[in-house]
Design a protein around this motif. Structure first.
Motif: not given
Length: 83
Positions: A28, A31-32, A34-38, A40-41, A46, A49
């Motif tokens: 978790k 994932s959080a 990576k989504l922040y880095e991209l 997306r969150l 993040a 999440l």
């Protein structure tokens, strides 16, 4: 709340030396991050999440080589002008 199930080889958990609960939390968090880095969150989303407070999430970013603040050079220059 959504619940996802992923299959992870037992060898992976053993190689990481993590219990199933620790592996779940690690997945978790990763994932959080990576989504922040991209982008997306947001950091707050993040952290939510990952299931941890935002301040703790922000401190964990460095452990994974992710910058806490993601400003471009132009955005940073603009911020400095306003300061």
């Amino acid at each position: 709340m959504y619940q996802l199930t992923i299959n992870i080889p037992e060898e992976t958990a053993l190689a990481l030396k993590l219990t199933p609960e620790e592996l779940s939390q690690e997945m978790k968090l990763i994932s959080a991050i990576k989504l922040y880095e991209l982008g997306r969150l947001s950091s707050g989303a993040a952290a939510n999440l990952a299931g941890i407070p935002k301040v703790l999430f922000l401190t964990k970013l460095a452990d994974y080589g992710v910058d806490t603040f993601q400003l471009t050079e132009a955005e940073l220059a603009e911020e400095l002008k306003r300061a």
